[in-house]
Design a protein around this motif. Structure first.
Motif, PDB file in Angstrom:
ATOM      1  N   THR A   1      -1.048  -8.490   4.127  1.00  0.00           N
ATOM      2  CA  THR A   1      -2.436  -8.862   4.451  1.00  0.00           C
ATOM      3  C   THR A   1      -2.630  -8.938   5.958  1.00  0.00           C
ATOM      4  O   THR A   1      -3.615  -8.431   6.499  1.00  0.00           O
ATOM      5  CB  THR A   1      -2.766 -10.245   3.826  1.00  0.00           C
ATOM      6  OG1 THR A   1      -2.468 -10.194   2.440  1.00  0.00           O
ATOM      7  CG2 THR A   1      -4.208 -10.641   4.057  1.00  0.00           C
TER       8      THR A   1
ATOM      9  N   PRO B   1      -8.261   0.922  -8.443  1.00  0.00           N
ATOM     10  CA  PRO B   1      -9.333   0.264  -7.681  1.00  0.00           C
ATOM     11  C   PRO B   1      -8.798  -0.911  -6.859  1.00  0.00           C
ATOM     12  O   PRO B   1      -7.987  -1.692  -7.346  1.00  0.00           O
ATOM     13  CB  PRO B   1     -10.305  -0.231  -8.759  1.00  0.00           C
ATOM     14  CG  PRO B   1      -9.741   0.164 -10.067  1.00  0.00           C
ATOM     15  CD  PRO B   1      -8.429   0.824  -9.888  1.00  0.00           C
ATOM     16  N   GLN B   2      -9.244  -1.004  -5.619  1.00  0.00           N
ATOM     17  CA  GLN B   2      -8.762  -2.049  -4.721  1.00  0.00           C
ATOM     18  C   GLN B   2      -9.887  -3.047  -4.436  1.00  0.00           C
ATOM     19  O   GLN B   2     -11.025  -2.637  -4.203  1.00  0.00           O
ATOM     20  CB  GLN B   2      -8.319  -1.431  -3.384  1.00  0.00           C
ATOM     21  CG  GLN B   2      -7.147  -0.483  -3.523  1.00  0.00           C
ATOM     22  CD  GLN B   2      -5.920  -1.167  -4.089  1.00  0.00           C
ATOM     23  OE1 GLN B   2      -5.382  -2.069  -3.486  1.00  0.00           O
ATOM     24  NE2 GLN B   2      -5.491  -0.749  -5.279  1.00  0.00           N
ATOM     25  N   PRO B   3      -9.585  -4.349  -4.456  1.00  0.00           N
ATOM     26  CA  PRO B   3     -10.625  -5.321  -4.105  1.00  0.00           C
ATOM     27  C   PRO B   3     -10.986  -5.212  -2.624  1.00  0.00           C
ATOM     28  O   PRO B   3     -10.163  -4.805  -1.799  1.00  0.00           O
ATOM     29  CB  PRO B   3      -9.965  -6.672  -4.408  1.00  0.00           C
ATOM     30  CG  PRO B   3      -8.500  -6.407  -4.333  1.00  0.00           C
ATOM     31  CD  PRO B   3      -8.295  -4.976  -4.755  1.00  0.00           C
ATOM     32  N   VAL B   4     -12.242  -5.561  -2.314  1.00  0.00           N
ATOM     33  CA  VAL B   4     -12.668  -5.582  -0.911  1.00  0.00           C
ATOM     34  C   VAL B   4     -12.138  -6.870  -0.282  1.00  0.00           C
ATOM     35  O   VAL B   4     -12.292  -7.941  -0.859  1.00  0.00           O
ATOM     36  CB  VAL B   4     -14.208  -5.536  -0.823  1.00  0.00           C
ATOM     37  CG1 VAL B   4     -14.676  -5.626   0.623  1.00  0.00           C
ATOM     38  CG2 VAL B   4     -14.724  -4.259  -1.480  1.00  0.00           C
ATOM     39  N   PRO B   5     -11.494  -6.788   0.887  1.00  0.00           N
ATOM     40  CA  PRO B   5     -10.971  -8.025   1.484  1.00  0.00           C
ATOM     41  C   PRO B   5     -12.107  -8.970   1.887  1.00  0.00           C
ATOM     42  O   PRO B   5     -13.199  -8.516   2.247  1.00  0.00           O
ATOM     43  CB  PRO B   5     -10.198  -7.538   2.715  1.00  0.00           C
ATOM     44  CG  PRO B   5     -10.689  -6.165   2.989  1.00  0.00           C
ATOM     45  CD  PRO B   5     -11.191  -5.600   1.696  1.00  0.00           C
ATOM     46  N   PRO B   6     -11.881 -10.276   1.781  1.00  0.00           N
ATOM     47  CA  PRO B   6     -12.927 -11.236   2.146  1.00  0.00           C
ATOM     48  C   PRO B   6     -13.203 -11.231   3.655  1.00  0.00           C
ATOM     49  O   PRO B   6     -12.401 -10.711   4.438  1.00  0.00           O
ATOM     50  CB  PRO B   6     -12.353 -12.578   1.693  1.00  0.00           C
ATOM     51  CG  PRO B   6     -10.874 -12.374   1.682  1.00  0.00           C
ATOM     52  CD  PRO B   6     -10.649 -10.934   1.344  1.00  0.00           C
TER      53      PRO B   6
ATOM     54  N   THR C   1     -13.019  -1.465   6.677  1.00  0.00           N
ATOM     55  CA  THR C   1     -12.174  -2.667   6.667  1.00  0.00           C
ATOM     56  C   THR C   1     -10.720  -2.224   6.762  1.00  0.00           C
ATOM     57  O   THR C   1     -10.378  -1.083   6.454  1.00  0.00           O
ATOM     58  CB  THR C   1     -12.336  -3.477   5.358  1.00  0.00           C
ATOM     59  OG1 THR C   1     -11.966  -2.639   4.267  1.00  0.00           O
ATOM     60  CG2 THR C   1     -13.751  -3.984   5.173  1.00  0.00           C
TER      61      THR C   1
ATOM     62  N   SER D   1       0.826  -1.214   0.000  1.00  0.00           N
ATOM     63  CA  SER D   1       0.000   0.000   0.000  1.00  0.00           C
ATOM     64  C   SER D   1       0.856   1.257   0.000  1.00  0.00           C
ATOM     65  O   SER D   1       0.494   2.263  -0.617  1.00  0.00           O
ATOM     66  CB  SER D   1      -0.940   0.007   1.211  1.00  0.00           C
ATOM     67  OG  SER D   1      -1.889  -1.035   1.084  1.00  0.00           O
TER      68      SER D   1
END
Lengths: 229, 285
Positions: free
Chosen positions: B269, B164-169, B108, B37
């Motif tokens: 992560t 664009p960043q994916p939403v963490p599961p 998140t 990041s």
């Protein structure tokens, strides 16, 4: 009989390896060899009691670094170890290739645990001081805090356990013993070592070059200060 | 060029990619807890990836520009406003003189990164602008009223508007390899069974984990391990059996066995896993 060095190199994730040697002497030889013959891709080297941790700049160097490490261990194993006796006053073990000046640390031996240390070792207080000052200590590794060197001595006479109860505050400059090591506390921290004296030397000054007075591989001699000095 | 810090949340520190190469003096690497990041934030504003930026724990930061500034916020998607107007996450933002960027609390993740074109130009300590919270080396944590110098703009310009960043599961999956002391455990593979939850006493030093479901980690050897070097991402198991995943400011030596080590890419992560978040380890063999 050839040693399978590969089996001595344990993975520590994909960017580090832990070389397990189970003995301080080869640890020091490997660490100083790695300081002299830097392996491409190695970021940092951390010798400890029985191991050397090797970290890498990138995960893609793993295979290459492992191969070079095995070759280096093999070479060190074939070369006879250099004599590294405690009375070396020139102080340069031939395999390091670096100038190895002895760091002198003046100490007032008035630590609160000195009588207890003498009792544990079945020595008199002057005998403890003599044992501490008569030998050249070597910094095996630095850990716990910046500038906190774990010093080992070839004669191993001053092996005492840690205190049963750690102290909440040990002042900077405290000279201590525990587990076969000696150390000087670089800053005020909690700690469980036996305190035998104190020094006014500053072991860690962040804007000094180098900031740590004692680094892995350094040679150290303690010198007794009497009360008049 | 300066930025003025008007408010901070729980913790905001200056971070870059850390200070490698000081193990012989007892100093660890530190640097951004979520390195990917930090790199992205720098790339968005056209900086070299290793420039200094601000790592913001759980939002709450407000900063004002004394001249036109190009900034980007990445990592935990903290809702951001410029003078009250909502602005995009992981996008190139322009602040005019006197305008204020505010970060709220992200829904998140844990840590957001604020990069400024030119980089945060505080003095380097041992070659890095990172604050090491374990050893107290590097620039002091930010406080309201602090002023930070900004370096000269780099020759490279931003090339994209946003990333664009994916939403963490819901449940994080973390890849790990068996550690150097896996053989000190009765069944080291128990780590990979069931799930863990991140505990509240998690910081830049490490993420502490509690069991949600699954078997505990049981030591096979009870003798003391002589202190040894520990790598970033090491899953160290103290006598309590509660594992700690070592993050940026971890101690460089330790005396408890390491059952597994998280892959370098997945350390980021773990650094974004907030207290209460569940995670599973999967073996990378």
């Amino acid at each position: 009989m050839d040693i399978d060095w590969n089996s001595r190199i344990r993975s520590a994730g994909d960017r580090a390896m832990l070389v397990t040697l189970d003995d301080p002497r080869p640890v020091q030889r490997l660490a100083s060899a790695l300081r002299v013959h830097a392996i491409a891709g190695v970021q940092d080297v951390l010798p400890a009691a029985e191991t050397v941790l090797v970290t890498m700049h990138s995960v893609s160097y793993e295979t290459q670094v492992r191969r070079e490490l095995v070759a280096l261990l093999d070479r060190l194993d074939r070369e006879p170890p250099q004599p590294d006796s405690p009375d070396v006053s020139r102080g340069t073990p031939p395999d390091t290739g670096v100038d190895d000046d002895i760091v002198e640390i003046p100490v007032r031996y008035d630590g609160v645990d000195l009588p207890e240390v003498a009792r544990l070792l079945d020595l008199s207080v002057p005998e403890v001081i003599a044992a501490h000052t008569d030998t050249i200590w070597r910094c095996a590794f630095v850990g716990f805090a910046p500038g906190f060197g774990y010093l080992t001595s070839p004669d191993g006479r001053l092996t005492v356990p840690r205190r049963a109860q750690a102290r909440t505050a040990i002042p900077p400059g405290a000279v201590a013993l525990a587990g076969g090591y000696s150390a000087v506390y670089p800053r005020g921290t909690p700690g469980g070592w036996q305190l035998i004296g104190r020094t006014d030397l500053r072991m860690w000054v962040v804007d000094r070059d180098p900031p740590a007075l004692v680094r892995a591989g350094s040679a150290i001699r303690f010198v007794e200060l009497t009360s008049e000095e | 060029m300066l930025i003025f810090i008007e408010r901070v949340g729980p913790l905001a520190t200056v971070q870059d990619l850390g200070r490698p190469g000081w193990f012989d003096s007892g100093v660890g690497q530190a640097g951004a807890a979520d390195r990917a990041s930090l790199r992205l934030a720098n790339r968005l504003v056209g900086n070299p990836e290793d420039h200094g930026a601000i790592e913001v724990l759980l939002g709450g930061l407000a900063l004002r520009a004394d001249a036109h500034l190009t900034v980007a916020v990445t990592g935990a998607p903290a809702p951001a406003t410029v003078d009250g107007t909502p602005v995009g996450h992981a996008s190139v933002l322009e602040l005019d003189e006197g305008e204020v960027l505010r970060l709220g609390l992200a829904s998140t993740g844990l840590r957001s990164y604020v990069a400024v074109r030119g980089g945060i130009d505080v003095a380097k300590v041992l070659g890095s602008r990172s604050r090491d919270t374990l050893s107290g080396i590097g620039p002091e944590p930010l406080h309201a009223g602090a002023q930070l110098p900004i370096g000269p703009p780099p020759r490279t310009l931003p090339t994209v508007e946003f990333a664009p960043q994916p939403v963490p599961p819901e449940v994080l999956t973390v890849r790990a390899r068996p550690g150097p002391r896996a053989d000190w455990f009765a069944e080291p593979e128990q780590l990979f069974r069931g799930s863990w939850v991140v505990s509240v006493d998690t910081d830049r030093i490490g993420a502490r984990l509690d069991r949600v479901d699954g078997p505990p980690l049981v030591r096979a050897r009870s003798r003391e391990l002589p202190a040894e070097g520990v790598a970033l991402g090491s899953v160290q198991v103290p006598p309590s059996g509660q594992p700690v995943v070592f993050l940026a400011d971890h101690p460089i030596t330790g005396g408890y066995p390491v059952v597994a080590v998280v892959l370098d890419a997945d350390v980021d992560t773990v650094a974004q896993a907030r207290p209460g978040q569940r995670l599973r380890f999967v073996p990378d063999l």
